[in-house]
Design a protein around this motif. Structure first.
Motif, short mmCIF file in Angstrom:
data_model
loop_
_atom_site.label_atom_id
_atom_site.label_comp_id
_atom_site.label_asym_id
_atom_site.label_seq_id
_atom_site.Cartn_x
_atom_site.Cartn_y
_atom_site.Cartn_z
N SER A 1 -15.99 -13.65 58.28
CA SER A 1 -15.97 -14.59 56.89
C SER A 1 -16.59 -13.35 55.96
O SER A 1 -17.58 -12.78 56.12
CB SER A 1 -16.84 -15.71 56.93
OG SER A 1 -18.24 -15.43 57.39
N GLY A 2 -15.91 -13.38 54.92
CA GLY A 2 -16.26 -12.42 53.67
C GLY A 2 -17.49 -13.01 52.91
O GLY A 2 -17.53 -14.06 52.89
N MET B 1 -5.17 -15.68 48.24
CA MET B 1 -6.53 -15.63 48.33
C MET B 1 -7.28 -16.74 48.56
O MET B 1 -6.98 -18.08 47.76
CB MET B 1 -7.12 -14.91 47.07
CG MET B 1 -6.35 -13.37 46.93
SD MET B 1 -6.88 -12.36 48.11
CE MET B 1 -8.73 -11.65 47.58
N GLN B 2 -8.45 -16.94 49.30
CA GLN B 2 -9.10 -18.22 49.67
C GLN B 2 -9.89 -18.43 48.46
O GLN B 2 -10.08 -17.74 47.48
CB GLN B 2 -9.78 -17.98 50.82
CG GLN B 2 -11.03 -16.85 50.56
CD GLN B 2 -11.72 -16.76 51.94
OE1 GLN B 2 -11.48 -17.43 53.16
NE2 GLN B 2 -12.45 -15.46 51.79
N ASN B 3 -10.45 -19.83 48.32
CA ASN B 3 -11.34 -20.35 47.41
C ASN B 3 -12.89 -20.77 48.18
O ASN B 3 -13.35 -21.82 47.55
CB ASN B 3 -11.02 -21.28 46.66
CG ASN B 3 -10.28 -22.68 47.50
OD1 ASN B 3 -10.10 -22.59 48.64
ND2 ASN B 3 -9.98 -23.57 46.69
N ARG B 4 -13.19 -19.80 49.07
CA ARG B 4 -14.31 -20.22 50.01
C ARG B 4 -15.45 -20.31 49.15
O ARG B 4 -16.40 -21.07 49.42
CB ARG B 4 -14.52 -19.15 51.06
CG ARG B 4 -15.53 -19.47 52.05
CD ARG B 4 -15.43 -20.73 52.65
NE ARG B 4 -14.16 -21.13 53.63
CZ ARG B 4 -13.95 -22.02 54.21
NH1 ARG B 4 -14.88 -23.13 54.41
NH2 ARG B 4 -12.76 -22.11 54.94
N GLY B 5 -15.59 -19.52 48.01
CA GLY B 5 -16.80 -19.63 47.45
C GLY B 5 -17.00 -21.02 46.53
O GLY B 5 -18.28 -21.29 45.78
N THR C 1 -13.95 -15.09 47.72
CA THR C 1 -14.42 -14.20 48.57
C THR C 1 -13.85 -13.44 49.08
O THR C 1 -12.42 -13.35 49.22
CB THR C 1 -15.43 -14.94 49.50
OG1 THR C 1 -14.72 -16.03 50.02
CG2 THR C 1 -16.56 -15.87 48.60
N VAL C 2 -14.43 -12.12 49.64
CA VAL C 2 -13.79 -11.37 50.47
C VAL C 2 -12.99 -11.86 51.61
O VAL C 2 -13.66 -12.49 52.45
CB VAL C 2 -14.73 -10.04 50.82
CG1 VAL C 2 -13.91 -8.95 51.54
CG2 VAL C 2 -15.19 -9.19 49.58
N PRO C 3 -11.50 -11.50 51.77
CA PRO C 3 -10.96 -12.05 52.96
C PRO C 3 -11.40 -11.56 54.27
O PRO C 3 -11.48 -9.89 54.39
CB PRO C 3 -9.40 -11.70 52.51
CG PRO C 3 -9.39 -11.69 51.05
CD PRO C 3 -10.63 -10.92 50.84
#
Length: 537
Positions: A87-88, A392-396, A116-118
């Motif tokens: 996890s980035g 790109m993810q939106n994990r943040g 966040t960083v992939p």
């Protein structure tokens, strides 16, 4: 080995458990499962097959994951279980102050701010380098082929794609999102069932990752494109954010549940919820399947563990309470004592001191992999890096602005993470990998799969097909339409606010592979709520 119930199946099903000997792959898309099996037949091991399946899923199920997402893995090999956290972190230049100054009162769902960083490409690299048998160029070949030549869209995927398209058409405004529509809605609509979708950009990116062993993604041409796109659209990325991203090998955490060891990845992941809930639950006797009392105790144990995690879990470097404290016998007993015959309103305790794809694989050498990969919510942030196909993810999104909260936003920090692979062992022998995608449903699903397996002796397919419940907040619990109505009514009588949900996708999508320690025979189950497949060799 779990002694499975030999009686007729207790729930309506679409398939029976699958058996095999030389290898097995289970995941939510048949095309990706076949990609993993193809690699096994070429001489790859379960680790190679997991990478191949994961890479293929970025192509054939982009509604749930992508090259720009994160990943976690549990790998059984040579008599030991290994954990991988890929996890980035948040970009080093982001901060609560900067995001607030940009006009946000909380982390947004879309755009570059929640990106966040992939970590997914770093997971493929780390797994291949340490445990793989085949070169990454060969392992990623099926995914590259499907991206280049295209594939026919299955019905459930088409429905999810259309739902995401309708949302994005309404919510995404500005040039930063144009590339998503160009790549994923090239004809001005989401692809329909039976239509062919392909992406040459996606194929080129996968080929670059394979040929450079992911160096191009973190320290080369692809990294430059990611940073340039971020800079052009108000993002916070700099080259160092990607260059310093590496998958981290970690020691898995576990609890013993009725003679079996249940394993999860340590925080920042939420697997600790499943472990704490099982530890609380073990103090009760679950002697009968599908009773109000059994369901009530499972729900109450889950509520208490979930409430703790949302208060205490984040990047392990920033946690105020340790895993050992949260999973201690004394704390489990304290939390268990709060459970009565009535549904409770959960409040976080204080521990005593001292959208996603899931897949699993196994081979005939004894290797087994539990792997999960995600862009977080559906397609993620709505950002696709121009010319790359990288969504790109939106994990943040899970970061908080409250400086007193353990998961407060900070540059270079990993956020609380929902995706979790699971693994089951007994003594020094592996039983096998299990998992279930679906955001905050995941630890709840893990608990239900474990209870169905260990307490109620269901085989993998039966354990997956059993009707599920999902606690959301307070006393609010949703149950599937297939959930037995007398149980729903009984839970209501205990004070639970029971709602029947018509959409099965809110209850996750699971996969299981167990191995018989005496014969080596594999038995697998896959999700009947979606386009799942378990294939054996």
């Amino acid at each position: 080995m779990v002694s499975f119930d030999k009686l007729s199946h207790p729930y309506p099903i679409k398939r029976q458990a699958t058996y095999g000997r030389n290898g097995m792959v289970a995941t939510s898309q048949a095309t990706a499962a076949q990609a993993g099996l193809e690699i096994l037949k070429k001489g790859g091991n379960a680790i190679d097959a997991a990478i191949a399946t994961a890479a293929c899923l970025t192509v054939v199920e982009p509604t749930s994951n992508g090259i720009g997402g994160d990943a976690f893995a549990l790998v059984w090999t040579e008599g030991k279980l290994h954990g991988l956290n890929a996890s980035g972190c948040a970009p080093r230049n982001i901060s609560t102050e900067k995001v607030k100054a940009a006009g946000y009162e909380e982390m947004p769902d879309y755009g570059w701010t929640p990106v966040t960083v992939p970590g997914a490409p770093s997971a493929w690299k780390a797994l291949s380098e340490r445990f793989g048998k085949l070169p990454l160029t060969e392992v990623l070949e099926p995914a590259i082929r499907y991206a280049e030549e295209g594939y026919a869209i299955p019905a459930n995927l088409s429905r999810l794609w259309k739902s995401a398209y309708d949302t994005f058409k309404k919510e995404l405004k500005g040039e930063a999102f144009d590339e998503w529509f160009r790549v994923f809605a090239p004809d001005g609509h989401a692809p329909k069932a039976g239509e062919i979708w392909s992406s040459q950009d996606h194929a080129n990116t996968l080929r670059s990752i394979a040929e450079t062993n992911a160096e191009s993604f973190y320290r080369g041409e692809l990294a430059d494109k990611i940073v340039a796109a971020s800079e052009a659209n108000g993002g916070y990325f700099v080259k160092e954010d990607l260059a310093e991203c590496y998958a981290e090998w970690v020691d898995p955490i576990s609890v013993n549940y009725r003679g079996y060891d249940v394993w999860e990845i340590p925080p920042n992941g939420q697997g600790i919820i499943a472990l704490q809930a099982l530890k609380i639950l073990e103090g009760f006797d679950l002697t009968e399947r599908d009773t109000v009392d059994s369901m009530h105790k499972q729900i109450e144990s889950t509520k208490l563990a979930f409430t703790d995690a949302l208060q205490h879990v984040t990047d392990s470097k920033h946690m105020k309470h340790t895993v050992e404290e949260i999973l201690s016998d004394a704390y489990a007993e304290h939390r268990r004592s709060l459970i009565s015959e009535e549904a409770l309103l959960p409040v976080a305790g204080k521990p005593f001191g001292s959208g996603t794809v899931y897949l699993c694989t196994a081979d005939n050498e004894g290797n087994m992999v539990s792997f999960i990969q995600s862009n977080y919510k559906g397609f993620g942030s709505g950002i696709v890096v121009p010319g790359t196909g990288i969504a790109m993810q939106n994990r943040g999104k899970d970061f908080k602005f409250d400086e007193e909260h353990v998961n407060v936003l900070k540059g270079g920090k990993r956020t609380y993470h929902t995706i979790i692979p699971g693994f089951l062992t007994k003594g020094d022998q592996p039983v096998g990998p299990f998992g279930l995608m679906g955001g905050y449903m995941q630890p709840q699903g893990h608990l239900q799969l474990v209870v169905n397996t260990i307490d109620f002796k269901l085989n993998p397919q039966q354990a997956i097909d059993a009707p599920r419940w999902r606690w959301d907040y307070g006393k609010h619990v949703e149950v599937e339409e297939r959930f037995h109505h007398h149980l729903a009514d009984g839970l209501h009588q205990k004070g639970h606010d029971i709602q029947i949900a018509l959409d099965p996708n809110g209850f996750g999508r699971g996969q299981i592979i167990w191995r018989d320690p005496e014969t080596g025979v594999l038995v697998g189950g896959t999700e009947s709520r979606t386009d799942g497949a378990v294939v054996a060799w």
